[in-house]
Design a protein around this motif. Sequence first.
Motif, short mmCIF file in Angstrom:
data_model
loop_
_atom_site.label_atom_id
_atom_site.label_comp_id
_atom_site.label_asym_id
_atom_site.label_seq_id
_atom_site.Cartn_x
_atom_site.Cartn_y
_atom_site.Cartn_z
N ALA A 3 0.89 -0.95 0.40
CA ALA A 3 0.00 0.18 0.04
C ALA A 3 0.98 1.71 -0.54
N PHE A 4 0.56 2.24 -0.92
CA PHE A 4 0.55 3.37 -0.59
C PHE A 4 -0.19 4.70 -0.09
N VAL A 5 0.70 4.81 0.80
CA VAL A 5 -0.33 5.81 1.86
C VAL A 5 0.27 7.52 1.89
N GLY A 6 -0.49 8.25 1.58
CA GLY A 6 -0.10 9.64 1.53
C GLY A 6 -1.00 10.15 1.75
N ARG A 7 -0.89 11.65 1.85
CA ARG A 7 -1.98 12.89 0.87
C ARG A 7 -2.90 12.98 0.19
N ASN A 8 -3.29 13.75 -0.22
CA ASN A 8 -3.59 14.11 -1.61
C ASN A 8 -2.62 14.90 -2.06
N GLU A 9 -2.27 14.62 -3.39
CA GLU A 9 -0.86 15.46 -4.23
C GLU A 9 0.55 15.32 -3.60
N SER A 10 0.28 13.68 -3.45
CA SER A 10 1.80 13.23 -3.04
C SER A 10 2.31 12.90 -3.92
N GLY A 11 2.25 12.59 -5.00
CA GLY A 11 2.11 12.06 -5.96
C GLY A 11 2.03 10.20 -6.29
N LYS A 12 0.47 9.91 -5.58
CA LYS A 12 0.36 8.49 -5.35
C LYS A 12 0.05 8.40 -6.69
N THR A 13 -0.97 8.73 -7.27
CA THR A 13 -1.36 7.96 -8.60
C THR A 13 -0.77 8.41 -9.71
N THR A 14 0.36 9.63 -10.13
CA THR A 14 1.41 9.30 -11.03
C THR A 14 2.65 8.01 -10.89
N LEU A 15 2.44 7.80 -9.42
CA LEU A 15 3.68 6.52 -9.27
C LEU A 15 2.58 5.35 -10.14
N LEU A 16 1.80 5.47 -9.85
CA LEU A 16 0.71 4.02 -10.55
C LEU A 16 0.63 3.99 -11.51
N LYS A 17 0.30 5.09 -12.54
CA LYS A 17 0.02 5.44 -13.96
C LYS A 17 1.38 5.78 -14.46
N ALA A 18 2.06 5.49 -13.90
CA ALA A 18 4.14 5.25 -14.74
C ALA A 18 3.96 3.82 -14.54
N LEU A 19 3.90 2.97 -13.56
CA LEU A 19 4.14 1.42 -13.49
C LEU A 19 2.97 0.80 -14.09
N HIS A 20 1.90 1.73 -14.57
CA HIS A 20 1.03 1.08 -15.74
C HIS A 20 1.14 1.36 -16.38
N LYS A 21 1.52 1.90 -17.08
CA LYS A 21 1.75 2.34 -18.57
C LYS A 21 3.55 1.36 -18.68
N PHE A 22 4.17 1.59 -17.76
CA PHE A 22 5.87 0.47 -17.89
C PHE A 22 5.04 -0.45 -19.05
N ASN A 23 4.04 -1.64 -17.95
CA ASN A 23 4.07 -3.06 -19.37
C ASN A 23 2.59 -3.07 -19.56
N PRO A 24 1.19 -2.51 -20.07
CA PRO A 24 -0.21 -2.35 -19.12
C PRO A 24 -0.26 -3.64 -20.74
N GLY A 25 -1.76 -3.83 -20.02
CA GLY A 25 -2.72 -4.83 -20.65
C GLY A 25 -3.31 -4.40 -22.20
N ILE A 26 -3.30 -3.45 -22.11
CA ILE A 26 -3.58 -2.66 -23.67
C ILE A 26 -2.82 -1.52 -23.91
N GLU A 27 -2.97 -1.40 -24.52
CA GLU A 27 -1.94 -0.21 -25.51
C GLU A 27 -2.55 1.29 -25.00
N ASP A 28 -0.87 1.86 -23.69
CA ASP A 28 -1.18 3.26 -23.17
C ASP A 28 -0.25 3.82 -23.69
N PRO A 29 0.73 4.49 -24.73
CA PRO A 29 2.03 5.05 -24.75
C PRO A 29 2.14 5.84 -23.18
N TYR A 30 3.44 6.27 -23.12
CA TYR A 30 3.82 7.43 -22.62
C TYR A 30 3.80 9.12 -23.48
N ARG A 31 3.06 10.26 -22.74
CA ARG A 31 3.54 11.20 -23.44
C ARG A 31 4.16 11.88 -23.39
N PRO A 32 5.17 12.14 -23.74
CA PRO A 32 5.77 13.48 -22.71
C PRO A 32 5.55 14.64 -23.01
#
Length: 674
Positions: A3-32
Amino acid sequence: MAAFVGRNESGKTTLLKALHKFNPGIEDPYRPQREFPRERFMRDFRKPGDWAVCAVEFELSPTFRVELSQRLNVSPPTLVICTRYYDGAMKCSYQASISDQPIPTTELAMALDTFAKAARRLVTPSFDREMQTQQLRTELSAWAVAKKDILVPIRDLKSEPGIAILNQLRAEANLKMNPLAGDIVSQLINAIDDILGKASSRPVQSQLEAAIIAELPVFIYFENYGILESAIYLPRFLEDFAKHPNEPRTRTIHALFKHVGLNPQEISELGGGEAALARNRGDRVTDEMIRRDQERKELRSLKLNSASLSITDGFADWFGQRRYRIRYDADGDYFRIWVSDDKRPGVEIELESRSKGFQWFFSFYLVFLFESDEGHKNAVLLLDEPGLNLHPTAQQKLISFFDRLSENNTLLYSTHSPFLIDPKNLHRVSPVFEDETGHSRVVSDGWPADRETTFALQAAAGYNVMQALFRSPKNVLVEDIGHHIYLQILAVLCRAAGFDAIPEDVQVTACGGTRLMAPIAALFATAETQTLVLLDDGEGARRRTPLNPSALLQHAGSGVLTVSEAIGATHVDIEDVFGEGVIVPMVAELLGQDFVLEDADRRQGALVDQIVASATRQQILLPDGWRADVARRVAYVWQTRWPEEIPPEVLERAQILFRAINARLGIDLFNLVL
């Protein structure tokens, strides 16, 4: 599970989305343009392939390593770091260098020797052609000897010069083909081709990288924005899916159809009616139109009924709670989802009228099963703030649900709710906070100083105390979170290894320091629960905080038990159950430098006292809370180990400790097993 625990705007969503796009189940490329650090975009960003986005370290399973060793004839690494770049490229790096086995010239030289010997023994077809045959013998054997000489400076045929020589030899050998020497030339060419195939094969590091990438798990990200609604307007969905297939709700609806094999375009078209169109145009409605309309409607009903039965059975097996019946229905261009349950089987309710918790479970179920099946691999589940709409007690049940999911899939989730933190497994929690520079940090081996970040952890600990107070008839009070972590990880490992442990319904509560143990024990006494206080007994333990034994004995229903008394030793702490071989390397890792005990240190009493003595001798400052940080490191490492990997003496000492605790609490494990 973590579990990643933190207050709002601490970066939790960014962390999970970066991991998701690392090797997504359905193509979802990084957007610079959206994801590269804004303040550096104009200054630094040029080519997407120059910038790594996400690096993940994996441990290869023993089975996979054996398979790679047999397939590639190399010693594969245990750990591999896979890095994804903005252009989608993936690269792997290893602790040890991986290189191809060299191909010496020995085999090729032997093939040339064999050819030369065979050439000298060529049989003339007739007496009058003996001179011509002798000339051929000399020519072929001399050629083979000369070619063998040019191999002397070559050390490895799996190189550019080596491959060039092999190709040259093959071409020249082919020119030597004639009726008299055809067989021996063919044999030489076959030998050269075999060696050339090995030399020209794809580099083993490239093959290893491809094999590892092919086995990477898919990462599936889910958030509340992907929750389904019961009414889906099919034309709008088809239009949205064509334009934005990765939009959360569109993605979930797509999973809904694909999971049960429905085609939304077909369902929409089957709902059309020729008779109605003809009537609207003022044309005559024929019997054939009516028949075709009826067949289409029957086919649509059949498909929807079959899909309803499939989703109902699958969801019931997976959800494992109340039995629900899910019915898919279509009315013209609208697709609808109705849900009934076993308590009122005749009452169907629209999906969005069901609880938010049910909607979340159902929507996540569809995305998870579809995307993990599409990837044909085990999945890493990434859940962003799950269960926000659930009652606190339902959030607590969600943890048990996550435990079931994590039996077959790695699960990572973010939260700021104390009710989604498992107090029995605090080593799974990694706080996320924003540092003074505005960058997000993940802490894996301690708690940050940020009070807003640790609030959820403190609240979870408080809730754990209240649960123990009102729900658990048997409790063990320990000094702090480090002791709590040690007892929990030892209990899990002892059960898995077949050793005695405290039963799972015994609540272990960290008091936050020895000075709080007496008042907390008094609080438990008012609830008429059976409470045992477990204390360290090292010299350092008595110096840290003087205790009032009479106050503890007054309120502890099962008395006070020291670790020394439990395991039959003198002046020991909980760390002594693990021993120097486990704890000291973790201290060194925490400090980031070599740390050893000398004989003089070992004469100082308990292991904690020995560590303090060594630190004093080496003029090393042990950080505040170092014992709890070491406990988290031990639990973090040991939670993924098999019981047979744990030192048996540790499990034996833990079993002695647990037997003493159980005896004080009046627990007969033999009767429990029966």
